[in-house]
Design an enzyme around this catalytic site. Structure first.
Site, PDB file in Angstrom:
ATOM      1  N   ASP A 120     -20.930  14.381   6.411  1.00 54.28           N
ATOM      2  CA  ASP A 120     -19.520  14.521   6.800  1.00 54.28           C
ATOM      3  C   ASP A 120     -18.687  15.329   5.816  1.00 54.28           C
ATOM      4  O   ASP A 120     -17.609  15.806   6.175  1.00 54.28           O
ATOM      5  CB  ASP A 120     -18.879  13.136   6.951  1.00 54.28           C
ATOM      6  N   GLU A 124       9.109 -14.052 -11.351  1.00 53.72           N
ATOM      7  CA  GLU A 124      10.051 -15.048 -11.858  1.00 53.72           C
ATOM      8  C   GLU A 124      11.163 -14.400 -12.676  1.00 53.72           C
ATOM      9  O   GLU A 124      12.326 -14.814 -12.599  1.00 53.72           O
ATOM     10  CB  GLU A 124       9.308 -16.078 -12.731  1.00 53.72           C
TER      11      GLU A 124
END
Length: 353
Positions: free
Chosen positions: A211, A58
Site C-alpha cells: 500500500d 485539581e
C-alpha cells in the site's frame, strides 16, 4: 453513605468524566482527569488536565474558584486519585490540604507506582474525609490505556480493519494497483480521528510494501501517533513513504539498532515469541497504546495470541468475491457499539470481563 448522597456523588463524578474526556489524545503520557468543586449544592469551580507538563485538573479547578474562602466548606470531586509526588508539577494532594478542602471524592485509585494510594493516605492523615470508588469502572475505563500500560506493562492494543460485505479486506492485486476503498469518506475521517487518540499506529511489512501508506492524520486535526512497521528483514526501501518523510517512525527488525533524525531502527528477536518482544519494545519506548491496522497476517497473529483489548471492524457495502480474507473475530468478545455510517458500518468490540 445514603443513597441520596451516592446519587449526588455519582452526578458530579459524571461531570468529572465529561471534563476529562475533553482532552482525549492530548494528555499522553498522563491520564485524562477532570475535577469539580461543589459548595452547598452548587458547582463553584471545575477544570481538567489539558496536556502533560501543564497544571493538573485539581489545580485548574481550584484556580477557577472566584471566592477561595468557599473552599473550606466544599467537596472536591476527581475521577483519579490526586498525585502525591513531585513531578513536572507539585502534588495535588498537598494543594487540597493547603486549601483546607474538607471532603474529597475520588473515582478510582491511581495504580501508577509513584501514587498508588499515597495521595489518598496523605489527605486522610490531614483529616480530610475521602470517599473512593464512585463510578469506579467508568473512571478506570476512560484511562484504560494508562492503566493497561502501568499494570500489564504493555500498550493498550486496538485492532482495526475494514472489510467488504462478503468478508474480504482487499481484492487480488499487487503493488502496482491501489487498494479498493471498502467504506466511505465519513468512515475514513473517523479512522483518522481514532488514530489521533493513540500513541502509535502499527502495520506489518507486507502492508507497507503493498500500500505504501503514510499513516497520517490527513483528515483530522490532532496529534500524529508514532508510526511502527514490523520489518524483520528490512525489506522497505528508502523511497517508501514511511522512510522518506520526516515523521517519527519505528522500524522493528531482526538485524540492527540505529536512528536518524526521525527514524528509529530497533532490533528484536523474531525467532521465538516475537509478539512479546514487539510489545516489550513499545513498552520500553513508553508507548501506552497502539492501533494495529494490518495486514491480515499481523492482525490474526494478535488475535491468535489473545493479545488485544479492543477491535474496530468497519464493513462496507462493496462485494469483492475474492481476495484477502478478513481477520476472524475471536471468541469471548462483547459488542460495545454499532454504528451505521452513511451505508457503511462500524462495530466496536471488547473482551468479556
Amino acid at each position: 453513605m445514603s443513597n441520596e448522597q451516592r446519587n449526588i456523588d455519582e452526578m458530579y463524578m459524571q461531570r468529572c468524566l465529561e471534563l476529562a474526556q475533553m482532552a482525549e489524545g492530548d494528555t499522553y503520557p498522563n491520564p485524562m482527569v477532570g475535577s469539580v468543586i461543589v459548595c452547598e449544592g452548587k458547582i463553584i469551580g471545575e477544570g481538567y488536565h489539558r496536556k502533560a507538563g501543564t497544571p493538573h485538573a485539581e489545580v485548574n479547578a481550584v484556580a477557577s474558584v472566584a471566592d477561595k474562602e468557599l473552599l473550606s466548606r466544599s467537596t472536591l470531586y476527581v475521577n483519579l486519585e490526586p498525585c502525591a509526588h513531585w513531578g513536572r508539577t507539585p502534588p495535588c494532594a498537598k494543594l487540597i490540604i493547603d486549601n483546607h478542602i474538607p471532603r474529597v471524592v475520588v473515582g478510582c485509585v491511581d495504580t501508577f507506582s509513584e501514587v498508588s494510594g499515597r495521595g489518598i493516605d496523605m489527605m486522610r492523615k490531614a483529616g480530610i474525609d475521602v470517599t473512593t470508588g464512585v463510578l469506579e469502572s467508568q473512571c478506570r475505563h476512560i484511562n484504560r490505556r494508562f492503566f493497561t500500560y502501568h499494570e500489564q506493562h504493555r500498550p493498550y492494543i486496538i485492532l482495526k480493519w475494514a472489510e467488504s460485505a462478503d468478508g474480504y479486506i482487499d481484492a487480488p492485486r499487487d503493488a502496482t494497483n491501489r487498494p479498493t476503498w471498502l467504506t466511505n469518506e465519513a468512515c475514513r475521517r473517523i479512522v483518522h480521528k481514532q488514530r489521533s487518540t493513540e500513541s502509535a499506529i502499527m502495520i506489518g511489512v507486507n502492508t507497507a510494501l503493498l500500500d505504501n501508506p503514510s499513516l497520517t492524520l490527513r483528515l483530522w486535526q490532532g496529534n500524529q501517533p508514532l508510526r511502527v512497521v514490523i520489518d524483520p528483514h528490512l525489506r522497505l526501501s528508502d523511497n517508501t513513504t514511511l522512510l522518506s518523510d520526516d515523521l517519527p517512525t519505528l522500524i522493528l527488525n531482526a538485524s540492527k539498532d540505529d536512528s536518524t533524525t526521525s527514524k528509529v531502527y530497533k532490533r528484536i528477536d523474531f525467532s521465538d515469541n516475537a509478539l512479546s518482544h514487539i510489545l516489550d519494545a513499545l513498552y520500553d519506548m513508553e508507548v501506552q497504546s497502539v492501533i494495529v491496522e494490518g495486514g491480515a497476517v499481523t492482525l490474526n497473529h494478535f488475535i491468535g495470541s489473545d493479545m488485544w483489548d479492543r477491535i474496530y471492524r468497519y464493513r462496507g457495502p462493496i462485494v469483492l468475491n475474492a481476495g484477502v480474507k478478513a481477520p476472524y473475530l475471536p471468541e469471548g468478545l462483547t459488542l460495545v457499539n454499532h454504528y451505521n455510517i452513511d451505508g457503511s458500518e462500524l462495530d466496536i468490540f471488547e473482551k468479556k470481563h
